[in-house]
Write a protein that holds these residues in place. Structure first.
Motif, PDB file in Angstrom:
ATOM      1  N   UNK A 186      -3.428 -10.534  -1.167  1.00  0.00           N
ATOM      2  CA  UNK A 186      -3.755 -10.734   0.108  1.00  0.00           C
ATOM      3  C   UNK A 186      -3.919 -11.989   0.774  1.00  0.00           C
ATOM      4  N   UNK A 187      -3.625 -12.453   1.744  1.00  0.00           N
ATOM      5  CA  UNK A 187      -3.554 -13.388   2.899  1.00  0.00           C
ATOM      6  C   UNK A 187      -4.476 -14.501   2.490  1.00  0.00           C
ATOM      7  N   UNK A 188      -3.621 -15.940   2.166  1.00  0.00           N
ATOM      8  CA  UNK A 188      -5.050 -16.704   1.325  1.00  0.00           C
ATOM      9  C   UNK A 188      -5.695 -16.792   2.671  1.00  0.00           C
ATOM     10  N   UNK A 189      -5.806 -16.893   4.049  1.00  0.00           N
ATOM     11  CA  UNK A 189      -6.525 -17.161   4.901  1.00  0.00           C
ATOM     12  C   UNK A 189      -8.061 -16.280   4.813  1.00  0.00           C
ATOM     13  N   UNK A 190      -7.303 -14.925   3.994  1.00  0.00           N
ATOM     14  CA  UNK A 190      -8.873 -14.522   3.656  1.00  0.00           C
ATOM     15  C   UNK A 190      -9.845 -14.934   2.688  1.00  0.00           C
ATOM     16  N   UNK A 191      -9.004 -14.948   1.344  1.00  0.00           N
ATOM     17  CA  UNK A 191     -10.024 -16.154   0.608  1.00  0.00           C
ATOM     18  C   UNK A 191     -11.010 -17.110   1.345  1.00  0.00           C
ATOM     19  N   UNK A 192     -10.511 -17.603   2.375  1.00  0.00           N
ATOM     20  CA  UNK A 192     -10.866 -19.143   3.029  1.00  0.00           C
ATOM     21  C   UNK A 192     -12.323 -18.596   3.613  1.00  0.00           C
ATOM     22  N   UNK A 193     -12.209 -17.507   3.348  1.00  0.00           N
ATOM     23  CA  UNK A 193     -13.332 -16.774   5.239  1.00  0.00           C
ATOM     24  C   UNK A 193     -14.131 -16.131   4.106  1.00  0.00           C
ATOM     25  N   UNK A 194     -14.232 -15.534   2.973  1.00  0.00           N
ATOM     26  CA  UNK A 194     -14.756 -14.807   2.124  1.00  0.00           C
ATOM     27  C   UNK A 194     -15.956 -15.720   1.304  1.00  0.00           C
ATOM     28  N   UNK A 195     -16.870 -15.938   2.057  1.00  0.00           N
ATOM     29  CA  UNK A 195     -18.021 -16.801   0.558  1.00  0.00           C
ATOM     30  C   UNK A 195     -17.796 -16.486  -0.492  1.00  0.00           C
ATOM     31  N   UNK A 196     -18.022 -15.553  -0.929  1.00  0.00           N
ATOM     32  CA  UNK A 196     -17.730 -15.309  -2.498  1.00  0.00           C
ATOM     33  C   UNK A 196     -16.381 -15.658  -2.892  1.00  0.00           C
ATOM     34  N   UNK A 197     -15.320 -15.438  -2.934  1.00  0.00           N
ATOM     35  CA  UNK A 197     -14.180 -15.758  -3.042  1.00  0.00           C
ATOM     36  C   UNK A 197     -13.777 -17.173  -3.283  1.00  0.00           C
ATOM     37  N   UNK A 198     -14.520 -17.838  -2.615  1.00  0.00           N
ATOM     38  CA  UNK A 198     -14.481 -19.356  -2.231  1.00  0.00           C
ATOM     39  C   UNK A 198     -15.369 -19.787  -2.637  1.00  0.00           C
TER      40      UNK A 198
END
Length: 111
Positions: A41-53
């Protein structure tokens, strides 16, 4: 804080209790499911989804106090761990935007 976008979705589209529960379950499962898919998964997805962050930030904190061995994580995954300052700024932005949107939606419904 990680579920504030979900609250906005529930306020805007949910008309029944069952739909709200299903939406909440779907959001939570998807959020936790994408964590182990970090290489794909692209890194930007992890920066957008609050639970993963928040999950990555928690892993970083646990690594600093010695409860988690961060060396077991890959280098790319260790790079995804946000600093506490970044996390505070991110949560302030998510919280502010979510609160403003919810207030605007409720004002619209009251009129």
């Amino acid at each position: 804080m990680g579920t504030l976008p979900l609250v906005i979705l529930n306020v805007t589209v949910a008309r029944t209790y069952v739909f709200s529960v299903l939406l909440t379950i779907f959001y939570t499962v998807i959020s936790f499911f994408i964590i182990p898919l970090y290489p794909v998964v692209p890194k930007i997805v992890y920066q957008i989804v609050p639970i993963t962050t928040t999950t990555f930030w928690t892993a970083g904190i646990l690594g600093k106090i010695g409860k988690v061995n961060l060396e077991l994580y890959g280098a790319e995954l260790r790079d995804a761990i946000p600093s506490t300052l970044n996390m505070c700024i991110y949560m302030a932005i998510v919280g502010t935007v979510s609160a403003i949107v919810m207030v605007k939606l409720y004002e619209r419904w009251e009129n």
